[in-house]
Design a protein around this motif. Structure first.
Motif, PDB file in Angstrom:
ATOM      1  N   HIS A 146       0.827  -1.209   0.000  1.00  9.68           N
ATOM      2  CA  HIS A 146       0.000   0.000   0.000  1.00  9.68           C
ATOM      3  C   HIS A 146       0.856   1.253   0.000  1.00  9.68           C
ATOM      4  O   HIS A 146       0.588   2.219  -0.715  1.00  9.68           O
ATOM      5  N   PHE A 147       1.933   1.210   0.774  1.00 15.03           N
ATOM      6  CA  PHE A 147       2.760   2.406   0.917  1.00 15.03           C
ATOM      7  C   PHE A 147       3.823   2.509  -0.165  1.00 15.03           C
ATOM      8  O   PHE A 147       3.954   3.545  -0.834  1.00 15.03           O
ATOM      9  N   VAL A 148       4.580   1.439  -0.367  1.00 18.57           N
ATOM     10  CA  VAL A 148       5.734   1.504  -1.263  1.00 18.57           C
ATOM     11  C   VAL A 148       5.299   1.535  -2.729  1.00 18.57           C
ATOM     12  O   VAL A 148       5.851   2.282  -3.536  1.00 18.57           O
ATOM     13  N   GLN A 206      -7.591   3.245  -3.478  1.00 18.12           N
ATOM     14  CA  GLN A 206      -8.244   2.694  -4.666  1.00 18.12           C
ATOM     15  C   GLN A 206      -7.253   1.921  -5.527  1.00 18.12           C
ATOM     16  O   GLN A 206      -7.566   0.846  -6.036  1.00 18.12           O
ATOM     17  N   ALA A 207      -6.065   2.471  -5.687  1.00 22.37           N
ATOM     18  CA  ALA A 207      -5.051   1.784  -6.498  1.00 22.37           C
ATOM     19  C   ALA A 207      -4.682   0.450  -5.856  1.00 22.37           C
ATOM     20  O   ALA A 207      -4.527  -0.566  -6.542  1.00 22.37           O
ATOM     21  N   ALA A 239      -7.490  -1.988  -6.407  1.00 20.41           N
ATOM     22  CA  ALA A 239      -7.482  -2.452  -7.802  1.00 20.41           C
ATOM     23  C   ALA A 239      -6.410  -3.514  -8.005  1.00 20.41           C
ATOM     24  O   ALA A 239      -6.633  -4.522  -8.679  1.00 20.41           O
ATOM     25  N   PHE A 240      -5.257  -3.275  -7.416  1.00 27.03           N
ATOM     26  CA  PHE A 240      -4.164  -4.238  -7.523  1.00 27.03           C
ATOM     27  C   PHE A 240      -4.573  -5.611  -6.988  1.00 27.03           C
ATOM     28  O   PHE A 240      -4.349  -6.638  -7.632  1.00 27.03           O
ATOM     29  N   PHE A 241      -5.208  -5.615  -5.838  1.00 23.29           N
ATOM     30  CA  PHE A 241      -5.623  -6.896  -5.261  1.00 23.29           C
ATOM     31  C   PHE A 241      -6.735  -7.535  -6.087  1.00 23.29           C
ATOM     32  O   PHE A 241      -6.804  -8.763  -6.201  1.00 23.29           O
ATOM     33  N   ASP A 242      -7.598  -6.710  -6.664  1.00 20.50           N
ATOM     34  CA  ASP A 242      -8.639  -7.266  -7.541  1.00 20.50           C
ATOM     35  C   ASP A 242      -8.024  -7.953  -8.759  1.00 20.50           C
ATOM     36  O   ASP A 242      -8.548  -8.935  -9.268  1.00 20.50           O
TER      37      ASP A 242
END
Lengths: 205, 205
Positions: free
Chosen positions: A170-172, A179-180, A183-186
């Motif tokens: 989430h941070f790096v 939201q990004a 989306a990545f996990f989706d």
DNA sequence: GTCTATACGGCGATAGAC
DNA sequence: GTCTATCGCCGTATAGAC
């Protein structure tokens, strides 16, 4: 969120699950569990004699949840690629629903492995049949030949690890853009499936 | 094991590292750190004012250790496949030397993400250059086209997760056979490299 | 069964002698 | 700098009224 029952014991179990999963055995406080359940500390000890006992009850339920029936998927008569996709789908769906499980389980397993071992024995879980089916798929030439244990660990790593490392990602990677990150996990179901299938499928096209 | 210095501060840092990495911030006890350092509790507070301060000192060093210079590897002029192999080698060598790091870091990052965030900012770590280099390799057709972020997470997952889940692997896969478990971890460098390269290399042969 | 009040122990932190 | 002794808080667990 969860099926809130009226009786006190279920309220306690529900509250304890939330607090333990978020804070872990060592970080959780009986007071916080009592608050979340809308009762007081004394009542917790009336229902479960100690914090340890209460934690065991929760941990046992969670381990049962986290070892879903991937055996059944592998027993089916479908192509091996279908089974792989199904397992990844099943596992990532489970984790999307319970994103805190990986960090929680890893924390507690490393704190007290024996606790986990007892539960695995009790649930009678054995990976042997899965490895047999993988071997057979290799014998048929459905997938390339490799060490089945590494294959299993590869797939589970790609499924589970990102949830355990979610704050880092989430941070790096996404600069705290929720939201990004979401989306990545989706996207991961699709991405993991493609990656694995490409790695194990013999040259086709 | 570690370069034991004579002076007290280094003895404390060394002892604290061992205890914190094994037990975590919440599980560690100042008494245990004092014992391991061969001194008493009061002296701990003389050198580091509080448990928090001592922990911060340790955690900062460890984060620096766990983010090695993979940037440099990617800058080099070699083929992309070589870079990938190099990164996997580097990372797995590091983890074989410090097998407790993944479980420790995941635990602490999930307990207090902000602590980790500050350190990342201080170290000035940014993944952007790596993604650029991956994109370029795709443009040249050196590897198949895919989302670079997922590729990075795939690889790191396969490297790191098995160490965090070592007790599970040790018990479920190898029935507590230490040699078999060790052999499995020794094999992973080779297995991860093969798997990743197969997944990302365009059809050659 | 549910509550309030309290006992008991552990642990981080400090005081003060040397 | 290093020690012994101790304080004070916090968290689990229990006693006992209702």
């Amino acid at each position: 969120m969860n099926t809130k029952k009226d009786n006190t014991e279920d309220k306690i179990l529900d509250a304890a699950k939330n607090v333990f999963v978020k804070k872990g055995m060592e970080g959780a406080r009986m007071q916080e569990i009592a608050d979340e359940a809308g009762i007081n500390k004394a009542l917790l000890h009336y229902y479960f004699r100690s914090k340890d006992k209460l934690f065991d009850a929760i941990f046992s339920k969670i381990i049962g949840l986290a070892f879903p029936k991937i055996g059944e998927i592998f027993q089916s008569d479908q192509a091996f690629a279908w089974k792989v996709e199904q397992v990844i789908d099943t596992y990532l769906s489970l984790l999307m629903k319970h994103p805190y499980l990986p960090a929680f389980i890893l924390k507690e397993v490393n704190r007290d492995p024996s606790m986990f071992f007892k539960l695995v024995l009790k649930h009678g879980f054995s990976p042997a049949p899965i490895f047999e089916i993988i071997e057979e798929a290799m014998d048929r030439g459905e997938i390339i030949r490799m060490n089945p244990q590494h294959l299993v660990v590869h797939v589970l790593s790609m499924c589970i690890f990102p949830f355990a490392a979610k704050p880092i990602i989430h941070f790096v990677l996404f600069d705290e853009d929720k939201q990004a990150t979401q989306a990545f996990f989706d996207e991961r179901k699709q991405e993991v499936k493609q990656f694995v299938l490409r790695a194990i499928t013999p040259e086709l096209k």
